[in-house]
Design a protein around this motif. Structure first.
Motif, PDB file in Angstrom:
ATOM      1  N   HIS A  24       0.835  -1.217   0.000  1.00 23.77           N
ATOM      2  CA  HIS A  24       0.000   0.000   0.000  1.00 23.77           C
ATOM      3  C   HIS A  24       0.862   1.258   0.000  1.00 23.77           C
ATOM      4  CE1 HIS A  24       1.022  -0.674   4.169  1.00 23.77           C
ATOM      5  NE2 HIS A  24       0.622   0.548   4.466  1.00 23.77           N
ATOM      6  N   LEU A  25       2.175   1.104   0.249  1.00 23.10           N
ATOM      7  CA  LEU A  25       3.106   2.241   0.200  1.00 23.10           C
ATOM      8  C   LEU A  25       3.928   2.216  -1.087  1.00 23.10           C
ATOM      9  CD1 LEU A  25       4.318   2.152   3.918  1.00 23.10           C
ATOM     10  CD2 LEU A  25       2.515   3.556   2.919  1.00 23.10           C
ATOM     11  N   GLY A  26       3.562   1.328  -1.995  1.00 23.92           N
ATOM     12  CA  GLY A  26       4.281   1.243  -3.264  1.00 23.92           C
ATOM     13  C   GLY A  26       5.526   0.377  -3.185  1.00 23.92           C
ATOM     14  N   ILE A  27       5.726  -0.308  -2.058  1.00 24.20           N
ATOM     15  CA  ILE A  27       6.913  -1.153  -1.899  1.00 24.20           C
ATOM     16  C   ILE A  27       6.497  -2.605  -2.142  1.00 24.20           C
ATOM     17  CG2 ILE A  27       8.710  -1.919  -0.296  1.00 24.20           C
ATOM     18  CD1 ILE A  27       8.314   0.851   1.110  1.00 24.20           C
ATOM     19  N   LYS A 134      15.230  -1.191  -6.961  1.00 24.09           N
ATOM     20  CA  LYS A 134      14.681   0.129  -7.255  1.00 24.09           C
ATOM     21  C   LYS A 134      14.809   1.057  -6.043  1.00 24.09           C
ATOM     22  CE  LYS A 134      11.502   0.588 -10.547  1.00 24.09           C
ATOM     23  NZ  LYS A 134      10.228   0.202 -11.118  1.00 24.09           N
ATOM     24  N   SER A 241      -6.352   2.727 -12.387  1.00 25.65           N
ATOM     25  CA  SER A 241      -5.308   1.872 -11.823  1.00 25.65           C
ATOM     26  C   SER A 241      -5.799   1.105 -10.604  1.00 25.65           C
ATOM     27  CB  SER A 241      -4.110   2.716 -11.404  1.00 25.65           C
ATOM     28  OG  SER A 241      -3.434   3.153 -12.547  1.00 25.65           O
ATOM     29  N   GLN A 265       5.622  -3.646 -10.258  1.00 26.31           N
ATOM     30  CA  GLN A 265       5.039  -2.490  -9.578  1.00 26.31           C
ATOM     31  C   GLN A 265       3.821  -2.947  -8.798  1.00 26.31           C
ATOM     32  OE1 GLN A 265       4.162   0.457 -12.519  1.00 26.31           O
ATOM     33  NE2 GLN A 265       6.267   0.551 -13.252  1.00 26.31           N
ATOM     34  N   THR A 266       3.428  -2.164  -7.785  1.00 27.25           N
ATOM     35  CA  THR A 266       2.319  -2.602  -6.930  1.00 27.25           C
ATOM     36  C   THR A 266       0.949  -2.309  -7.529  1.00 27.25           C
ATOM     37  OG1 THR A 266       2.505  -0.493  -5.793  1.00 27.25           O
ATOM     38  CG2 THR A 266       3.626  -2.381  -4.794  1.00 27.25           C
ATOM     39  N   THR A 267       0.904  -1.320  -8.450  1.00 28.62           N
ATOM     40  CA  THR A 267      -0.377  -0.979  -9.070  1.00 28.62           C
ATOM     41  C   THR A 267      -0.188  -0.867 -10.575  1.00 28.62           C
ATOM     42  OG1 THR A 267       0.113   1.371  -8.796  1.00 28.62           O
ATOM     43  CG2 THR A 267      -1.233   0.351  -7.089  1.00 28.62           C
TER      44      THR A 267
ATOM     45  N   ILE B  24      -3.943  -3.550  -0.888  1.00 26.48           N
ATOM     46  CA  ILE B  24      -3.573  -2.419  -1.746  1.00 26.48           C
ATOM     47  C   ILE B  24      -4.813  -1.612  -2.103  1.00 26.48           C
ATOM     48  CG2 ILE B  24      -2.217  -1.712  -3.761  1.00 26.48           C
ATOM     49  CD1 ILE B  24      -1.270  -4.608  -4.051  1.00 26.48           C
ATOM     50  N   PRO B  25      -5.031  -0.487  -1.397  1.00 27.65           N
ATOM     51  CA  PRO B  25      -6.142   0.366  -1.790  1.00 27.65           C
ATOM     52  C   PRO B  25      -5.759   1.186  -3.021  1.00 27.65           C
ATOM     53  CG  PRO B  25      -5.075   1.246   0.187  1.00 27.65           C
ATOM     54  CD  PRO B  25      -4.298   0.037  -0.237  1.00 27.65           C
ATOM     55  N   ALA B  26      -6.669   1.322  -3.969  1.00 24.37           N
ATOM     56  CA  ALA B  26      -6.427   2.164  -5.148  1.00 24.37           C
ATOM     57  C   ALA B  26      -7.610   3.119  -5.277  1.00 24.37           C
ATOM     58  CB  ALA B  26      -6.236   1.310  -6.383  1.00 24.37           C
ATOM     59  N   MET B 116      -4.084   6.928  -3.848  1.00 24.99           N
ATOM     60  CA  MET B 116      -3.375   5.656  -3.726  1.00 24.99           C
ATOM     61  C   MET B 116      -1.883   5.905  -3.815  1.00 24.99           C
ATOM     62  SD  MET B 116      -3.853   3.744  -7.365  1.00 24.99           S
ATOM     63  CE  MET B 116      -2.536   3.876  -8.539  1.00 24.99           C
ATOM     64  N   ILE B 117      -1.112   4.902  -3.411  1.00 26.28           N
ATOM     65  CA  ILE B 117       0.338   4.958  -3.551  1.00 26.28           C
ATOM     66  C   ILE B 117       0.750   3.751  -4.398  1.00 26.28           C
ATOM     67  CG2 ILE B 117       2.551   4.885  -2.330  1.00 26.28           C
ATOM     68  CD1 ILE B 117       1.270   6.329  -0.016  1.00 26.28           C
ATOM     69  N   GLY B 118       1.524   4.003  -5.433  1.00 27.07           N
ATOM     70  CA  GLY B 118       1.934   2.913  -6.325  1.00 27.07           C
ATOM     71  C   GLY B 118       3.001   3.377  -7.283  1.00 27.07           C
ATOM     72  N   PHE B 119       3.279   2.606  -8.307  1.00 25.89           N
ATOM     73  CA  PHE B 119       4.273   2.898  -9.347  1.00 25.89           C
ATOM     74  C   PHE B 119       5.693   2.797  -8.804  1.00 25.89           C
ATOM     75  CE2 PHE B 119       6.582   6.523 -11.633  1.00 25.89           C
ATOM     76  CZ  PHE B 119       7.086   5.695 -12.608  1.00 25.89           C
ATOM     77  N   LEU B 120       6.054   3.634  -7.815  1.00 26.19           N
ATOM     78  CA  LEU B 120       7.370   3.576  -7.169  1.00 26.19           C
ATOM     79  C   LEU B 120       7.139   3.593  -5.663  1.00 26.19           C
ATOM     80  CD1 LEU B 120       9.323   6.296  -9.201  1.00 26.19           C
ATOM     81  CD2 LEU B 120       9.776   3.836  -9.233  1.00 26.19           C
ATOM     82  N   PRO B 121       8.130   3.182  -4.860  1.00 26.72           N
ATOM     83  CA  PRO B 121       7.957   3.275  -3.407  1.00 26.72           C
ATOM     84  C   PRO B 121       7.639   4.711  -3.000  1.00 26.72           C
ATOM     85  CG  PRO B 121       9.973   2.062  -3.947  1.00 26.72           C
ATOM     86  CD  PRO B 121       9.445   2.623  -5.238  1.00 26.72           C
ATOM     87  N   GLY B 122       6.469   4.932  -2.427  1.00 22.15           N
ATOM     88  CA  GLY B 122       6.110   6.255  -1.924  1.00 22.15           C
ATOM     89  C   GLY B 122       5.532   7.209  -2.943  1.00 22.15           C
ATOM     90  N   VAL B 186       8.250   5.577   4.051  1.00 21.51           N
ATOM     91  CA  VAL B 186       7.217   6.336   3.330  1.00 21.51           C
ATOM     92  C   VAL B 186       6.331   6.981   4.385  1.00 21.51           C
ATOM     93  CG1 VAL B 186       5.232   6.168   1.779  1.00 21.51           C
ATOM     94  CG2 VAL B 186       7.242   4.725   1.384  1.00 21.51           C
ATOM     95  N   GLN B 189       0.430   8.234   3.850  1.00 25.45           N
ATOM     96  CA  GLN B 189      -0.422   7.050   3.822  1.00 25.45           C
ATOM     97  C   GLN B 189      -1.569   7.291   2.839  1.00 25.45           C
ATOM     98  OE1 GLN B 189      -0.301   4.129   5.895  1.00 25.45           O
ATOM     99  NE2 GLN B 189       1.729   4.820   6.536  1.00 25.45           N
ATOM    100  N   PRO B 190      -2.049   6.228   2.205  1.00 26.46           N
ATOM    101  CA  PRO B 190      -3.247   6.392   1.378  1.00 26.46           C
ATOM    102  C   PRO B 190      -4.374   6.981   2.238  1.00 26.46           C
ATOM    103  CG  PRO B 190      -2.352   4.161   1.159  1.00 26.46           C
ATOM    104  CD  PRO B 190      -1.575   4.839   2.242  1.00 26.46           C
TER     105      PRO B 190
END
Lengths: 330, 208
Positions: A24-27, A134, A241, A265-267, B24-26, B116-122, B186, B189-190
């Motif tokens: 949920h933090l992208g990790i 990464k 997404s 990636q997480t999302t 994972i919330p989006a 949401m948080i995604g793509f990269l850490p944070g 990070v 938070q979402p």
């Protein structure tokens, strides 16, 4: 109590069963690509199955053992040698200090795992030893191993040294793991339908099941790009997404598939056509660019049954390895 | 919708179970990853672990209340919109046919939500930007510095790491969105709230 990298391989990293609870933090979870081979490597070396191992790719590294050690090598067959003698895979091996492990030829598979009794003495990051390239964190300084890196073992394994015969560099212990069932039919990869599977045109649904897909050279720990007959959606509106996972099959705008692997990636915002069943991720992790995949659709029950029997085997293996080692040491 | 997603995520975290790997919330969805083997051996569901999870998600949906969740943390974040930190600001102004100071005024006027948080850490996806400054992604991704603030569609966001990216970069923050060595790598938070305020290049350097 350590080993030293004399010459690094293509991509040598420390991995374990993954870093959960941070997505949920992208990790992402990361972790070993082939968690089965990594887990078995640990069991053979007398560890818990989630201990940190070395994941190496071909060309593999050259490793100097500074100390006697109980090790095991599993996964892809890169023809490992200790000094001048070939080593077997999927066996526990006691190696003598001042010997050099190297890999000769790529015979089979894509990733090979080296476990050391006691595990590696590295600091966990957010609850896991896995290297997140990464983020530049976890594992050994958050990066691939380089020349001169010294990896310490957590435990003194000297009590296995008595098993070494005079004049021999290593001693293979007399049990092995039969992993044939896990990797049989390597190209048949089962999946369950994803949320957007029904968005595929009926013809494309057929195409997915009836055609072979080839793994593209641009494939790595993040994802496998596939090349095959382009798949079409009924509509082409963009999606919002949402979360994705290890094994999620996404459809790219050009109609080709990408299968997300350990460092995904997480999302993601591409349609999720399917999810590779967990029990087949180890097989997939050992396929290489230009290998073919034949997808087979299964239901959730089948997917869970496959995983259940694989995990049960692992539990039995854990007991057997534990008992064998205890007998030797006592 | 996103409030319900966050409420369900909070409910699930409170009712954590063995085998729960990730929540994972989006924007408008919640993804849960779990270990079916652990669930099967611990909870012995009548049919599949999947159905067991499905029932749990239904309970999360029924029992979570988006009004009862704690008020979100508000982060006030300094942004330097000056040229050296804002490679795409002028082009964007030209494209939108407004001035750069209007973009800055509109960008800092809104309290955004971390959808949401995604793509990269944070990497936090923030919304929603004023329609007047909403802009499509760039045709070609370019290399983006850590801390860069971008706009893509109706979203704004901050790059936590140096990375290729296609968002229109209009400024940079002097803070680290992601620091693996910090106690909380990070800090957003979402569900959190964010408001930007402008700073000068000199302030940027002193705050770094």
């Amino acid at each position: 109590m350590s080993l030293t990298i004399i010459k690094p391989g293509l991509c040598d990293t420390i991995q374990d069963a993954g870093r959960h609870g941070q997505a949920h933090l992208g990790i992402n979870a990361g972790g070993a690509m082939d968690t089965y081979a990594a887990g078995v490597a640990n069991l053979l070396a007398g560890n818990q199955r989630c201990e940190a191992v070395l994941e190496v790719h071909f060309p593999g590294p050259q490793i100097l053992f500074e100390q006697n050690a109980l090790i095991s090598i599993t996964g892809g067959d890169f023809t490992p040698y200790l000094n001048d003698e070939p080593l077997p895979l999927w066996r526990p091996i006691v190696v003598r200090r001042n010997t050099i492990l190297h890999f000769d030829k790529l015979q089979q598979g894509a990733r090979c795992y080296i476990a050391i009794h006691g595990g590696f003495n590295v600091e966990p990051w957010l609850g896991s030893y896995s290297t997140n390239l990464k983020a530049g964190a976890g594992g050994y300084e958050g990066r691939k191993l380089a020349k001169g890196d010294e990896l310490c073992f957590r435990e003194n394994t000297v009590y296995f040294a008595g098993l070494l015969k005079e004049g021999k560099d290593f001693q293979v212990l007399n049990w092995r793991v039969d992993m044939r069932r896990i990797y049989e039919n390597p190209h048949e990869i089962c999946f369950t339908c994803g949320h957007e599977f029904s968005e595929l045109c009926p013809n494309s649904q057929q195409d997915l099941l009836q055609n072979n897909f080839i793994i593209h050279p641009f494939s790595d720990r993040m994802g496998y790009r596939l090349k095959g007959v382009p798949l079409k959606r009924k509509h082409d509106y963009e999606l919002i997404s949402s979360g994705v996972g290890f094994g999620t099959m996404q459809l790219l705008p050009d109609g080709q598939l990408i299968v997300l692997m350990a460092d995904h990636q997480t999302t993601g915002g591409y349609p999720r056509i399917g999810h590779i069943v967990s029990a087949h991720l180890p097989k997939l992790a050992q396929l290489r660019p230009s290998d073919t995949i034949q997808f087979k659709r299964v239901d959730i029950q089948t997917a869970e049954d496959l995983l259940y029997s694989q995990q049960q085997e692992m539990v039995i293996l854990q007991r057997a390895c534990h008992d064998h080692l205890n007998e030797l040491v006592c | 919708m996103n409030r319900k997603v966050m409420a369900m995520a909070a409910w699930l975290r409170k009712h954590a179970f063995d085998g729960l790997n990730n929540i994972i919330p989006a924007y408008s969805s919640l993804t849960v990853s779990y270990d079916p083997y652990l669930i099967k051996t611990r909870y012995q569901p009548a049919s599949t672990a999947f159905d067991w999870i499905k029932d749990l998600l239904q309970a999360a949906y029924n029992q979570s209340n988006e009004n009862s969740t704690a008020s979100p943390a508000l982060h006030r974040i300094p942004v330097c919109y000056e040229e050296e930190y804002a490679p795409d600001l002028d082009t964007l102004a030209l494209h939108l046919q407004i001035t750069t100071s209007e973009i800055i005024a509109l960008h800092t006027a809104v309290v955004y939500r971390v959808y949401m948080i995604g793509f990269l850490p944070g990497f936090a996806y923030l919304g929603t930007v004023d329609d007047k400054i909403a802009a499509p992604r760039k045709a070609q991704p370019s290399s983006v510095m850590a801390g860069s603030v971008g706009i893509a569609g109706k979203q704004t966001g901050i790059y936590p790491l140096n990375s290729p990216g296609g968002w229109n970069i209009i400024g940079r923050i002097p803070l680290k969105m992601f620091d693996p060595h910090a106690e909380q790598p990070v800090w957003m938070q979402p569900g959190d709230a964010v408001q930007f305020f402008p700073i000068t290049a000199r302030e940027f350097k002193t705050r770094q």
